[in-house]
Design an enzyme around this catalytic site. Structure first.
Site, PDB file in Angstrom:
ATOM      1  N   GLU A 233       0.796  -1.228   0.000  1.00  0.00           N
ATOM      2  CA  GLU A 233       0.000   0.000   0.000  1.00  0.00           C
ATOM      3  C   GLU A 233       0.827   1.275   0.000  1.00  0.00           C
ATOM      4  O   GLU A 233       0.256   2.369  -0.115  1.00  0.00           O
ATOM      5  CB  GLU A 233      -0.964  -0.008   1.195  1.00  0.00           C
ATOM      6  CG  GLU A 233      -2.148  -0.950   1.050  1.00  0.00           C
ATOM      7  CD  GLU A 233      -1.815  -2.385   1.415  1.00  0.00           C
ATOM      8  OE1 GLU A 233      -2.670  -3.265   1.232  1.00  0.00           O
ATOM      9  OE2 GLU A 233      -0.669  -2.636   1.877  1.00  0.00           O
ATOM     10  N   GLU A 289     -11.042   1.433  21.693  1.00  0.00           N
ATOM     11  CA  GLU A 289     -11.067   1.076  20.272  1.00  0.00           C
ATOM     12  C   GLU A 289     -12.167   1.849  19.547  1.00  0.00           C
ATOM     13  O   GLU A 289     -12.995   2.520  20.165  1.00  0.00           O
ATOM     14  CB  GLU A 289     -11.274  -0.435  20.110  1.00  0.00           C
ATOM     15  CG  GLU A 289     -10.058  -1.277  20.499  1.00  0.00           C
ATOM     16  CD  GLU A 289      -8.986  -1.273  19.422  1.00  0.00           C
ATOM     17  OE1 GLU A 289      -9.122  -0.517  18.439  1.00  0.00           O
ATOM     18  OE2 GLU A 289      -8.010  -2.034  19.556  1.00  0.00           O
TER      19      GLU A 289
END
Length: 491
Positions: A233, A289
Site C-alpha cells: 500500500e 477502540e
C-alpha cells in the site's frame, strides 16, 4: 530545482498557520491518560465519550518524562482537514483514493544520508536501552494495559522476500525491549507473513514507522479485496503525492524502513512466543477502540523483540491516535469508501454516486450510499448495491441507502430520509449470521444466541431510504430560490 519531499513536517508546515486546523502548546502534559483526556475536549470527535467535538490537530511540546520530544495527535481527526492535506475535495476522498489504488507509484530506495529517520540511533545492546523511556507512547486512559503505539506502520516481507506490505496494529510497550502486537486474524498481509515465519520457527524482521505523512498512514489501511495479497500500500501513498515513498535499509534487521519517518523501531516478531496484553496492569482492558469501548486485554499477543530505536535529531514527533476518535474514521473509513466504490462501479456502474462512512460507525461499521436511479428498471438496484458493500468489506454492519438529493455528509439529512422516505415493515433488510468485527461488544453469543455462534458474528442491516422511482414526483423537496450572491448579506 530540488523536488519538495513530502513527510509529516511538510504537512504541518502547510496547516500550522490555520488556527482552526492546528494548535500547539508548551504547557506540560502527562502522556499517561492526561494527554488523551485533554484532546478529548479539544478535537477528538468520533465515538469518544461526550463532551467532545471536531477541532484542530494538537501538538504537545512539553511531555512529562520525555524532554525534547513532541507528541502530535488528531492530525486526521477531520475529514475536511484530510481533504486540505491531500489538496482535494473532502466530499470525494473515496473516489480520490480509489484512483490512487488503481495508479500506484511504488516506493524507491535511498541512501543512508537521505534518511532523516536514522539521525539518532539507540541499539538494544546499549546499557541504558529502554523503549519505555525512548518512545513517548501515550497511555490513553487510566485502564489501558500500558503505553500504546497506535499509528505505527509495520513494514514486513514474506519469508522468501518476494512480497512486502504495510499495516497498522495496536502495539503495547511491555518491557524495555518487548512489544505486544495484536494482529487481527484473517485479511492482514503482515499476519500471513508472520504465520510463514512461525511455521518455519524463524523470527520475522520488521520495522515500525511512526510520524508520517497521512498519505502513508491512510493508504496503509487498505485491505483485500481492494489491495490483494502482495500489493504494498505504499504505492497508494506514492500515487496521492505523485512522489514515491523513500525507503532505507534497516540498521539491525534485514528489512526496509520509511526513510522520512520521525521514529523507527526495528525488531523481530518472535515465533511461537506470546504475552498477556495487560501483564503490567492486570486491568483486563487493552485500550479504547473505534466502536467507543475499551477493548478486552488479549491473553496471548504476538511478541516483537526490539533491536533498535531511531529518530530524527531535532524535536522528534511521536504521533498518536485516540482509538474512538474521528482520526480513526479518516484512516479506516475513507479507504473503505474507496473499496466499496471500486466494487459497485464494476458491478453496477453509475448507480452509486458517492459513499460515506460516518463517525457514528467508527469508519468501519456503517456506510451511507447515495443512489442514482434512471428508470423503473433500476428499482431494487439500491439493495443490490448494499449487498455489494457487504461483500467488499466484511466488517461493515449497517448500510443506509439515500437518494441523490440527500447530503450524505449531513446526518440530519440522512436521518430525515428515514423519517419521510422509509417504512420499517418494507424497507428493512436483515442478514443474520454473518462475519463482522470482533471489537463490537454486541457480537457475542450471550447477546444473541440464535444468530451468533462465536464472537465476531453479526446480523447486518440495510435501511432503504430511497424513494420508489414511480413515486419520485411525490417526494420532491421544497424548492427555494437560487441566490448566487447570498454571501454579500453577511458582509
Amino acid at each position: 530545482m530540488t523536488e519538495k519531499k513530502y513527510d509529516l513536517r511538510e504537512v504541518l508546515d502547510e496547516i500550522k498557520n490555520d488556527d482552526t486546523q492546528y494548535h500547539e502548546t508548551d504547557v506540560e502534559i502527562d502522556p499517561v491518560a492526561e494527554l488523551s483526556g485533554v484532546y478529548r475536549y479539544i478535537g477528538a470527535g468520533g465515538t469518544v465519550q461526550r463532551p467532545t467535538k471536531e477541532g484542530p490537530a494538537m501538538m504537545f511540546n512539553n511531555v512529562k518524562g520525555f524532554p525534547g520530544v513532541r507528541v502530535l495527535t488528531g492530525l486526521m481527526a477531520s475529514r475536511k482537514r484530510v481533504g486540505k492535506i491531500f489538496h482535494t475535495d473532502y466530499k470525494t476522498l473515496g473516489k480520490y483514493l480509489n484512483d490512487a489504488v488503481s495508479n500506484p507509484v511504488w516506493p524507491t530506495m535511498v541512501e543512508e544520508k537521505d534518511a532523516p529517520a536514522h539521525e539518532v540511533v539507540h541499539r538494544a545492546e546499549d546499557a541504558d536501552f529502554d523503549i519505555r523511556k525512548l518512545v513517548a507512547a501515550p497511555t490513553n486512559t487510566p485502564q489501558d494495559a500500558g503505553p500504546y503505539i497506535t499509528i505505527g506502520v509495520v513494514l514486513g516481507s514474506s519469508l522468501d522476500k518476494s512480497k512486502s506490505d504495510v499495516t497498522i496494529h495496536r502495539m503495547v510497550l511491555e518491557d524495555k525491549d518487548k512489544i505486544g502486537i495484536y494482529i487481527m486474524p484473517g485479511g492482514r498481509h503482515i499476519g500471513a507473513f508472520a504465520e510463514e515465519y512461525e511455521k518455519a520457527n524463524k523470527p520475522m524482521p520488521i520495522t515500525i514507522n511512526i510520524g508520517l505523512d497521512p498519505a502513508v498512514t491512510i493508504g496503509a489501511t487498505f485491505e483485500p479485496p481492494t489491495t490483494p495479497f502482495g500489493y504494498n500500500e505504499l504505492g497508494v501513498a506514492g500515487a496521492i503525492r505523485q512522489q514515491p515513498v523513500d525507503l532505507v535499509k534497516g540498521l539491525t534487521v534485514d528489512e526496509n524502513a520509511i526513510a522520512r519517518s520521525e521514529y523507527t523501531l526495528e525488531g523481530y516478531i518472535m515465533p511461537n512466543e506470546r504475552i498477556q496484553e495487560d501483564i503490567n496492569t492486570h486491568t483486563g482492558k487493552a485500550m479504547p477502540e473505534f466502536p467507543g469501548y475499551d477493548g478486552d486485554a488479549n491473553p496471548a499477543l504476538q511478541v516483537i523483540k526490539v533491536t533498535a530505536v531511531t529518530h530524527r535529531k531535532n524535536d522528534p514527533i511521536m504521533q498518536s491516535v485516540i482509538g474512538p476518535s474521528e482520526e480513526h474514521v479518516s484512516m479506516a473509513g475513507i479507504p473503505t469508501e474507496a473499496s466499496i466504490l471500486q466494487l459497485v462501479d464494476r458491478a453496477i456502474p453509475g448507480k452509486v454516486k458517492n459513499v460515506y462512512n460516518p463517525p457514528a460507525g467508527g469508519g468501519k461499521l456503517m456506510t451511507i450510499m447515495q443512489i442514482h436511479k434512471d428508470n423503473e428498471a433500476d428499482e431494487g438496484i439500491q439493495r443490490q448495491a448494499a449487498l455489494l458493500a457487504f461483500s467488499a468489506f466484511k466488517e461493515l454492519k449497517t448500510v443506509i441507502l439515500v437518494d441523490e438529493d440527500v447530503d450524505i455528509f449531513d446526518m440530519n439529512d440522512v436521518i430525515w430520509t428515514m423519517n419521510t422516505r422509509f417504512q420499517a415493515d418494507q424497507d428493512l433488510m436483515i442478514l443474520s449470521g454473518m462475519r463482522n468485527h470482533p471489537l463490537d461488544p454486541s457480537e457475542r453469543p450471550e447477546y444473541d444466541p440464535k444468530s451468533i455462534r462465536v464472537r465476531g458474528m453479526s446480523s447486518k442491516l440495510v435501511i432503504d431510504g430511497t424513494v420508489p422511482f414511480d413515486m419520485k414526483d411525490q417526494f420532491e423537496r421544497a424548492q427555494f430560490m437560487e441566490v448566487p450572491d447570498w454571501e454579500k448579506y453577511l458582509k
